[in-house]
Design an enzyme around this catalytic site. Structure first.
Site, PDB file in Angstrom:
ATOM      1  N   LYS A  64       0.839  -1.198   0.000  1.00 48.31           N
ATOM      2  CA  LYS A  64       0.000   0.000   0.000  1.00 48.31           C
ATOM      3  C   LYS A  64       0.880   1.257   0.000  1.00 48.31           C
ATOM      4  O   LYS A  64       2.092   1.184   0.226  1.00 48.31           O
ATOM      5  CB  LYS A  64      -0.939  -0.063   1.212  1.00 48.31           C
ATOM      6  CG  LYS A  64      -1.954  -1.228   1.135  1.00 48.31           C
ATOM      7  CD  LYS A  64      -2.818  -1.270   2.392  1.00 48.31           C
ATOM      8  CE  LYS A  64      -3.923  -2.323   2.287  1.00 48.31           C
ATOM      9  NZ  LYS A  64      -4.747  -2.378   3.527  1.00 48.31           N
TER      10      LYS A  64
ATOM     11  N   TYR B 231     -12.041  -2.950  -3.517  1.00 40.86           N
ATOM     12  CA  TYR B 231     -12.644  -3.086  -2.197  1.00 40.86           C
ATOM     13  C   TYR B 231     -14.180  -3.053  -2.245  1.00 40.86           C
ATOM     14  O   TYR B 231     -14.821  -2.717  -1.247  1.00 40.86           O
ATOM     15  CB  TYR B 231     -12.113  -2.002  -1.258  1.00 40.86           C
ATOM     16  CG  TYR B 231     -10.722  -2.295  -0.705  1.00 40.86           C
ATOM     17  CD1 TYR B 231     -10.463  -3.478  -0.010  1.00 40.86           C
ATOM     18  CD2 TYR B 231      -9.678  -1.394  -0.865  1.00 40.86           C
ATOM     19  CE1 TYR B 231      -9.201  -3.758   0.504  1.00 40.86           C
ATOM     20  CE2 TYR B 231      -8.405  -1.658  -0.345  1.00 40.86           C
ATOM     21  CZ  TYR B 231      -8.180  -2.839   0.341  1.00 40.86           C
ATOM     22  OH  TYR B 231      -6.934  -3.107   0.857  1.00 40.86           O
TER      23      TYR B 231
ATOM     24  N   ASN C 264      -1.848  -0.014   7.262  1.00 43.63           N
ATOM     25  CA  ASN C 264      -1.341  -1.361   7.563  1.00 43.63           C
ATOM     26  C   ASN C 264      -0.519  -1.974   6.429  1.00 43.63           C
ATOM     27  O   ASN C 264      -0.404  -3.174   6.304  1.00 43.63           O
ATOM     28  CB  ASN C 264      -2.471  -2.281   8.049  1.00 43.63           C
ATOM     29  CG  ASN C 264      -3.548  -2.505   7.006  1.00 43.63           C
ATOM     30  OD1 ASN C 264      -3.491  -1.939   5.918  1.00 43.63           O
ATOM     31  ND2 ASN C 264      -4.518  -3.345   7.313  1.00 43.63           N
TER      32      ASN C 264
ATOM     33  N   HIS D  50      -1.677  -5.447   1.376  1.00 42.45           N
ATOM     34  CA  HIS D  50      -2.900  -6.203   1.104  1.00 42.45           C
ATOM     35  C   HIS D  50      -2.524  -7.609   0.653  1.00 42.45           C
ATOM     36  O   HIS D  50      -1.534  -7.792  -0.061  1.00 42.45           O
ATOM     37  CB  HIS D  50      -3.712  -5.542  -0.024  1.00 42.45           C
ATOM     38  CG  HIS D  50      -4.767  -6.451  -0.584  1.00 42.45           C
ATOM     39  ND1 HIS D  50      -5.978  -6.639   0.031  1.00 42.45           N
ATOM     40  CD2 HIS D  50      -4.756  -7.281  -1.670  1.00 42.45           C
ATOM     41  CE1 HIS D  50      -6.678  -7.535  -0.657  1.00 42.45           C
ATOM     42  NE2 HIS D  50      -5.962  -7.933  -1.695  1.00 42.45           N
TER      43      HIS D  50
ATOM     44  N   GLU E 289      -8.918 -10.781  -8.015  1.00 42.33           N
ATOM     45  CA  GLU E 289      -8.013  -9.632  -7.847  1.00 42.33           C
ATOM     46  C   GLU E 289      -6.874  -9.661  -8.863  1.00 42.33           C
ATOM     47  O   GLU E 289      -6.472  -8.611  -9.386  1.00 42.33           O
ATOM     48  CB  GLU E 289      -7.473  -9.605  -6.406  1.00 42.33           C
ATOM     49  CG  GLU E 289      -8.566  -9.250  -5.404  1.00 42.33           C
ATOM     50  CD  GLU E 289      -8.158  -9.424  -3.943  1.00 42.33           C
ATOM     51  OE1 GLU E 289      -6.978  -9.784  -3.671  1.00 42.33           O
ATOM     52  OE2 GLU E 289      -9.017  -9.213  -3.064  1.00 42.33           O
TER      53      GLU E 289
HETATM   54  N1  UDP Z   1      -9.764  -1.232   7.386  1.00 41.61           N
HETATM   55  C1  UDP Z   1      -9.954  -0.066   8.115  1.00 41.61           C
HETATM   56  N2  UDP Z   1     -10.771  -0.106   9.216  1.00 41.61           N
HETATM   57  C2  UDP Z   1     -11.395  -1.247   9.629  1.00 41.61           C
HETATM   58  C3  UDP Z   1     -11.205  -2.437   8.878  1.00 41.61           C
HETATM   59  C4  UDP Z   1     -10.387  -2.384   7.757  1.00 41.61           C
HETATM   60  O1  UDP Z   1      -9.404   0.978   7.769  1.00 41.61           O
HETATM   61  O2  UDP Z   1     -12.114  -1.229  10.634  1.00 41.61           O
HETATM   62  C5  UDP Z   1      -8.909  -1.202   6.185  1.00 41.61           C
HETATM   63  C6  UDP Z   1      -7.557  -1.860   6.433  1.00 41.61           C
HETATM   64  O3  UDP Z   1      -6.560  -1.094   5.763  1.00 41.61           O
HETATM   65  C7  UDP Z   1      -7.742  -3.218   5.792  1.00 41.61           C
HETATM   66  C8  UDP Z   1      -8.651  -2.893   4.615  1.00 41.61           C
HETATM   67  O4  UDP Z   1      -9.535  -1.903   5.131  1.00 41.61           O
HETATM   68  O5  UDP Z   1      -6.501  -3.779   5.391  1.00 41.61           O
HETATM   69  C9  UDP Z   1      -9.442  -4.053   4.068  1.00 41.61           C
HETATM   70  O6  UDP Z   1     -10.163  -4.657   5.105  1.00 41.61           O
HETATM   71  P1  UDP Z   1     -10.219  -6.240   5.252  1.00 41.61           P
HETATM   72  O7  UDP Z   1     -11.215  -6.557   6.301  1.00 41.61           O
HETATM   73  O8  UDP Z   1     -10.385  -6.875   3.905  1.00 41.61           O
HETATM   74  O9  UDP Z   1      -8.766  -6.582   5.862  1.00 41.61           O
HETATM   75  P2  UDP Z   1      -7.486  -7.307   5.193  1.00 41.61           P
HETATM   76  O10 UDP Z   1      -7.999  -8.348   4.230  1.00 41.61           O
HETATM   77  O11 UDP Z   1      -6.667  -6.240   4.517  1.00 41.61           O
HETATM   78  O12 UDP Z   1      -6.751  -7.906   6.362  1.00 41.61           O
HETATM   79 MG    MG Z   2      -9.393  -8.206   2.734  1.00 44.21          MG
END
Ligand code: UDP
Ligand code: MG
Length: 148
Positions: free
Chosen positions: A9, A49, A112, A115, A126
């Site tokens: 990211k 997303y 974080n 991805h 994807e």
């Molecule tokens: N995210 C956020 N707040 C939340 C949950 C997710 O900002 O409460 C962001 C975070 O950067 C995350 C992304 O949205 O990586 C996608 O969410 P997902 O649940 O798919 O998590 P991931 O698959 O990235 O672990």
């Molecule tokens: Mg995810």
């Protein structure tokens, strides 16, 4: 063999973590099948997303993804989707174990750094979205030293 979509990211790029992140997948034994740097449009981030479009953080998430270039990759290997998620760590970096990418390099959900696809089906989707041009198929000379 399985493939997964991994993306560094904008914060990961700006903080100089590209090499360290690639090294974790590369030294594990996974094969790099595609890699490019890209500036993400709002439309593309929203597509990626789309599942999260009803979440309250969706707008901030899309802004975050468009705040600078990302590094897009396809990695291949046995159970690479599940193992990739383990290498990355939990979504919330404060809940990620030390030794994982998020556990070692970041603190907040919306910063974080990486991805990774969460299932084989979403990985296929994807990869199609980010690499419509396809990926590189080539023989790995170390194959027999990685797999029995
Ligand atoms: N995210 C956020 N707040 C939340 C949950 C997710 O900002 O409460 C962001 C975070 O950067 C995350 C992304 O949205 O990586 C996608 O969410 P997902 O649940 O798919 O998590 P991931 O698959 O990235 O672990
Ligand atoms: Mg995810």
């Amino acid at each position: 063999m399985e493939q997964t979509y991994i993306m560094i990211k904008p914060d990961g790029v700006q903080r100089g973590l590209v090499g360290a992140i690639i090294a974790r997948f590369e030294t594990k034994g996974f094969y790099l099948r595609g890699m490019k740097m890209m500036s993400v449009t709002k439309e593309h981030a929203e597509k990626h997303y789309a599942d999260l479009s009803s979440k309250p953080f969706f707008g901030d998430l899309v802004d975050y993804m468009c705040s600078g270039p990302v590094v897009c990759m396809v990695w291949e290997g046995k159970e690479v989707v599940k193992t990739g998620r383990k290498i990355i760590g939990a979504t919330n970096p404060l809940a990620s174990e030390p030794g994982t990418i998020r556990g070692d390099y970041c603190i907040e959900l919306g910063r974080n750094v990486i991805h990774g696809s969460d299932a084989v089906d979403s990985a296929k989707h994807e990869i199609g979205l980010w690499f419509p041009e396809g990926v590189s198929e080539y023989a790995h000379t170390a194959h027999a030293w990685i797999y029995e």
